[in-house]
Design an enzyme around this catalytic site. Structure first.
Site, PDB file in Angstrom:
ATOM      1  N   GLY A  11       0.838  -1.210   0.000  1.00 39.03           N
ATOM      2  CA  GLY A  11       0.000   0.000   0.000  1.00 39.03           C
ATOM      3  C   GLY A  11       0.862   1.245   0.000  1.00 39.03           C
ATOM      4  O   GLY A  11       0.487   2.290   0.531  1.00 39.03           O
ATOM      5  N   GLY A  17       1.410   5.153   3.562  1.00 39.07           N
ATOM      6  CA  GLY A  17       2.684   4.859   2.891  1.00 39.07           C
ATOM      7  C   GLY A  17       3.507   6.116   2.687  1.00 39.07           C
ATOM      8  O   GLY A  17       4.717   6.149   2.951  1.00 39.07           O
ATOM      9  N   GLN A 112      -0.543 -12.771   0.570  1.00 36.94           N
ATOM     10  CA  GLN A 112       0.679 -12.109   1.074  1.00 36.94           C
ATOM     11  C   GLN A 112       1.349 -12.959   2.150  1.00 36.94           C
ATOM     12  O   GLN A 112       2.577 -13.045   2.208  1.00 36.94           O
ATOM     13  CB  GLN A 112       0.352 -10.699   1.591  1.00 36.94           C
ATOM     14  CG  GLN A 112       0.023  -9.752   0.424  1.00 36.94           C
ATOM     15  CD  GLN A 112      -0.209  -8.311   0.826  1.00 36.94           C
ATOM     16  OE1 GLN A 112      -0.195  -7.967   2.014  1.00 36.94           O
ATOM     17  NE2 GLN A 112      -0.429  -7.456  -0.160  1.00 36.94           N
ATOM     18  N   ASP A 159      -3.484   3.492  18.926  1.00 37.15           N
ATOM     19  CA  ASP A 159      -4.439   3.597  20.035  1.00 37.15           C
ATOM     20  C   ASP A 159      -3.694   3.879  21.343  1.00 37.15           C
ATOM     21  O   ASP A 159      -4.121   4.689  22.158  1.00 37.15           O
ATOM     22  CB  ASP A 159      -5.242   2.292  20.148  1.00 37.15           C
ATOM     23  CG  ASP A 159      -5.840   1.904  18.809  1.00 37.15           C
ATOM     24  OD1 ASP A 159      -6.611   2.686  18.261  1.00 37.15           O
ATOM     25  OD2 ASP A 159      -5.496   0.815  18.299  1.00 37.15           O
ATOM     26  N   HIS A 187      -8.269  -3.837  17.440  1.00 39.11           N
ATOM     27  CA  HIS A 187      -8.136  -2.455  16.958  1.00 39.11           C
ATOM     28  C   HIS A 187      -9.461  -2.076  16.305  1.00 39.11           C
ATOM     29  O   HIS A 187      -9.640  -2.172  15.095  1.00 39.11           O
ATOM     30  CB  HIS A 187      -6.985  -2.323  15.961  1.00 39.11           C
ATOM     31  CG  HIS A 187      -7.011  -0.995  15.264  1.00 39.11           C
ATOM     32  ND1 HIS A 187      -6.750   0.190  15.912  1.00 39.11           N
ATOM     33  CD2 HIS A 187      -7.320  -0.640  13.989  1.00 39.11           C
ATOM     34  CE1 HIS A 187      -6.891   1.196  15.071  1.00 39.11           C
ATOM     35  NE2 HIS A 187      -7.241   0.714  13.898  1.00 39.11           N
TER      36      HIS A 187
HETATM   37  P1  NAX Z   1      -5.102   4.439   1.313  1.00 42.78           P
HETATM   38  O1  NAX Z   1      -6.391   4.046   0.666  1.00 42.78           O
HETATM   39  O2  NAX Z   1      -4.609   5.833   1.194  1.00 42.78           O
HETATM   40  O3  NAX Z   1      -3.944   3.487   0.747  1.00 42.78           O
HETATM   41  C1  NAX Z   1      -4.067   2.112   0.648  1.00 42.78           C
HETATM   42  C2  NAX Z   1      -3.139   1.652  -0.455  1.00 42.78           C
HETATM   43  O4  NAX Z   1      -3.120   0.241  -0.462  1.00 42.78           O
HETATM   44  C3  NAX Z   1      -3.602   2.110  -1.856  1.00 42.78           C
HETATM   45  O5  NAX Z   1      -2.533   2.780  -2.503  1.00 42.78           O
HETATM   46  C4  NAX Z   1      -3.949   0.794  -2.542  1.00 42.78           C
HETATM   47  O6  NAX Z   1      -3.662   0.821  -3.943  1.00 42.78           O
HETATM   48  C5  NAX Z   1      -3.051  -0.182  -1.792  1.00 42.78           C
HETATM   49  N1  NAX Z   1      -3.441  -1.585  -1.887  1.00 42.78           N
HETATM   50  C6  NAX Z   1      -4.695  -2.119  -1.906  1.00 42.78           C
HETATM   51  N2  NAX Z   1      -4.640  -3.446  -2.058  1.00 42.78           N
HETATM   52  C7  NAX Z   1      -3.335  -3.780  -2.110  1.00 42.78           C
HETATM   53  C8  NAX Z   1      -2.644  -5.012  -2.272  1.00 42.78           C
HETATM   54  N3  NAX Z   1      -3.302  -6.157  -2.417  1.00 42.78           N
HETATM   55  N4  NAX Z   1      -1.296  -4.995  -2.283  1.00 42.78           N
HETATM   56  C9  NAX Z   1      -0.630  -3.826  -2.172  1.00 42.78           C
HETATM   57  N5  NAX Z   1      -1.229  -2.627  -2.038  1.00 42.78           N
HETATM   58  C10 NAX Z   1      -2.564  -2.608  -1.999  1.00 42.78           C
HETATM   59  O7  NAX Z   1      -5.221   3.969   2.833  1.00 42.78           O
HETATM   60  P2  NAX Z   1      -4.362   4.453   4.088  1.00 42.78           P
HETATM   61  O8  NAX Z   1      -4.992   5.666   4.659  1.00 42.78           O
HETATM   62  O9  NAX Z   1      -2.932   4.494   3.712  1.00 42.78           O
HETATM   63  O10 NAX Z   1      -4.678   3.274   5.126  1.00 42.78           O
HETATM   64  C11 NAX Z   1      -4.204   1.968   4.908  1.00 42.78           C
HETATM   65  C12 NAX Z   1      -4.831   0.996   5.885  1.00 42.78           C
HETATM   66  O11 NAX Z   1      -4.486   1.328   7.221  1.00 42.78           O
HETATM   67  C13 NAX Z   1      -6.363   0.982   5.870  1.00 42.78           C
HETATM   68  O12 NAX Z   1      -6.801  -0.365   5.910  1.00 42.78           O
HETATM   69  C14 NAX Z   1      -6.732   1.686   7.142  1.00 42.78           C
HETATM   70  O13 NAX Z   1      -8.006   1.284   7.616  1.00 42.78           O
HETATM   71  C15 NAX Z   1      -5.632   1.210   8.060  1.00 42.78           C
HETATM   72  N6  NAX Z   1      -5.400   1.958   9.295  1.00 42.78           N
HETATM   73  C16 NAX Z   1      -5.024   1.260  10.397  1.00 42.78           C
HETATM   74  C17 NAX Z   1      -4.734   1.863  11.592  1.00 42.78           C
HETATM   75  C18 NAX Z   1      -4.301   1.063  12.780  1.00 42.78           C
HETATM   76  O14 NAX Z   1      -4.142   1.675  13.837  1.00 42.78           O
HETATM   77  N7  NAX Z   1      -4.106  -0.254  12.711  1.00 42.78           N
HETATM   78  C19 NAX Z   1      -4.873   3.330  11.748  1.00 42.78           C
HETATM   79  C20 NAX Z   1      -4.867   4.076  10.470  1.00 42.78           C
HETATM   80  C21 NAX Z   1      -5.584   3.396   9.332  1.00 42.78           C
HETATM   81  O15 NAX Z   1      -6.951   3.647   9.464  1.00 42.78           O
END
Ligand code: NAX
Length: 328
Positions: A11, A17, A112, A159, A187
């Site tokens: 991602g 990222g 993955q 968190d 989470h």
């Molecule tokens: P974005 O939508 O900005 O970026 C996600 C990226 O992942 C995109 O560029 C997409 O093309 C890519 N992607 C999708 N499927 C893929 C795959 N199979 N292989 C490689 N890349 C792939 O999301 P972003 O704001 O960066 O958030 C990413 C993730 O973090 C989300 O699932 C979000 O819910 C999660 N989070 C988790 C948090 C935590 O505390 N654990 C907090 C922040 C965030 O909400």
């Protein structure tokens, strides 16, 4: 100079990222003496954007950055990887039920996990950030039978950091004066930020836990719903703070937690505190010798027990769903 550590970020073209890669390359994650080689994994449609980020990484001329590769193939992206940050995930779309979300993410984290199993370095450590993070980690670990389960973790450090800040504000002390907080469970909105063992400026946080109205009506919901509050204010989900938490998690996993303190991480339960074995659950943890250790022997009162149990029940329900779907 030591050999570079291979770090894979999935991602990579997303908003987390973008906030994460430059800090890894600067040495914030693995320390100022450890060179890194970055592998950016994206879906084909986002490879061009990831290449743009790779160009910017080049333009920073980071002394520790030994190279950047952009891939859309998991086998190549995880080849020889030592640290894998699984950030890319499928977000919940309109009308999507929880089962649909888990299934869609199973289609990402299963393959993955398999690629990590087949291609990663023997010491690989995996942090799942992409939501639903705990169960995505469970799925990835289930597809990597040759990698010890303890190397798969889910991020609850954001968190934890949110809770630290809330307590510091309430007590009127710097964040550095707040120690021994814990996030338990999933989470998600059911997570339980626990203050009962916390210390503020070296003293037990009893004055805060005595205020049960503040605790249950303000502190716990503010931490648990902070993600939604950020979306409401910013018009986008947490990115820099999430990236920072990922840096903190891996930093402490590899380099250790400070003496006398602990942090929180989603780790595979071996039955601690009655959490069913095998669930990826957030616990208070310390790290030494490159391994997480759940802090054992804490007394859990009824207030905490009910909340921990509710979050663990949600994790069990998610696990049951992915079992029914054949994903674990
Ligand atoms: P974005 O939508 O900005 O970026 C996600 C990226 O992942 C995109 O560029 C997409 O093309 C890519 N992607 C999708 N499927 C893929 C795959 N199979 N292989 C490689 N890349 C792939 O999301 P972003 O704001 O960066 O958030 C990413 C993730 O973090 C989300 O699932 C979000 O819910 C999660 N989070 C988790 C948090 C935590 O505390 N654990 C907090 C922040 C965030 O909400």
């Amino acid at each position: 100079m030591t050999a570079p550590v291979n770090v894979t970020v999935t991602g990579a073209a997303g908003q987390i990222g973008y906030a994460l890669l430059f800090r890894i390359a600067s040495g914030a994650m693995l320390g100022p003496d450890t060179p890194v080689r970055l592998r950016l994994l994206e879906i084909p449609q986002a490879v061009k954007a990831a290449e743009g980020t790779a160009m910017e990484l080049d333009d920073c001329a980071f002394p520790l950055l030994a190279g950047v590769d952009v891939e859309d193939d998991a086998a190549r992206a995880f080849d020889g990887t030592n640290v894998a940050l699984l950030v890319g995930a499928r977000p919940r779309g309109p009308g999507m039920e929880r089962g649909d979300l888990l299934e869609a993410n199973g289609g990402i984290f299963g393959p993955q996990g398999r690629a990590i199993n087949a291609h990663a370095a023997g010491d690989v450590r995996v942090l799942v950030v992409g939501n639903p993070a705990n169960t995505n980690a469970l799925i990835a670990a289930a597809h990597a039978p040759d990698v010890p389960a303890e190397r798969f973790t889910a991020m609850t450090r954001l968190d934890h950091n949110r809770a630290l800040s809330q307590v510091a504000h309430k007590a009127g002390v710097p964040v550095s004066e707040v120690r021994r907080l814990a996030i338990w469970g999933n989470h998600s909105a059911t997570q339980y930020p626990d203050l009962f063992h916390a210390e503020v400026a070296g003293a037990p946080a009893g004055v805060l836990t005595a205020d049960t109205a503040w605790l249950s009506d303000e502190f716990v919901p503010t931490v648990a719903k902070r993600g939604a509050a950020i979306i409401d204010a910013r018009g986008a989900s947490s990115a820099a703070s999430a990236a920072n938490a990922a840096i903190d998690h891996v930093h402490d996993w590899v380099l250790g937690t400070p003496e006398g303190d602990w942090t929180s991480a989603g780790v595979v339960s071996t039955g601690e505190y009655g959490v069913p074995e095998g669930l990826v659950c957030s616990f208070p943890v310390t790290s030494s010798d490159g391994r997480w250790h759940v802090v054992e022997g804490l007394e859990i009162d009824d207030f905490s027990r009910a909340r921990i149990d509710a979050s663990v029940a949600e994790l069990e329900a998610e696990r049951d769903t992915v079992r029914e779907l054949g994903l674990v």
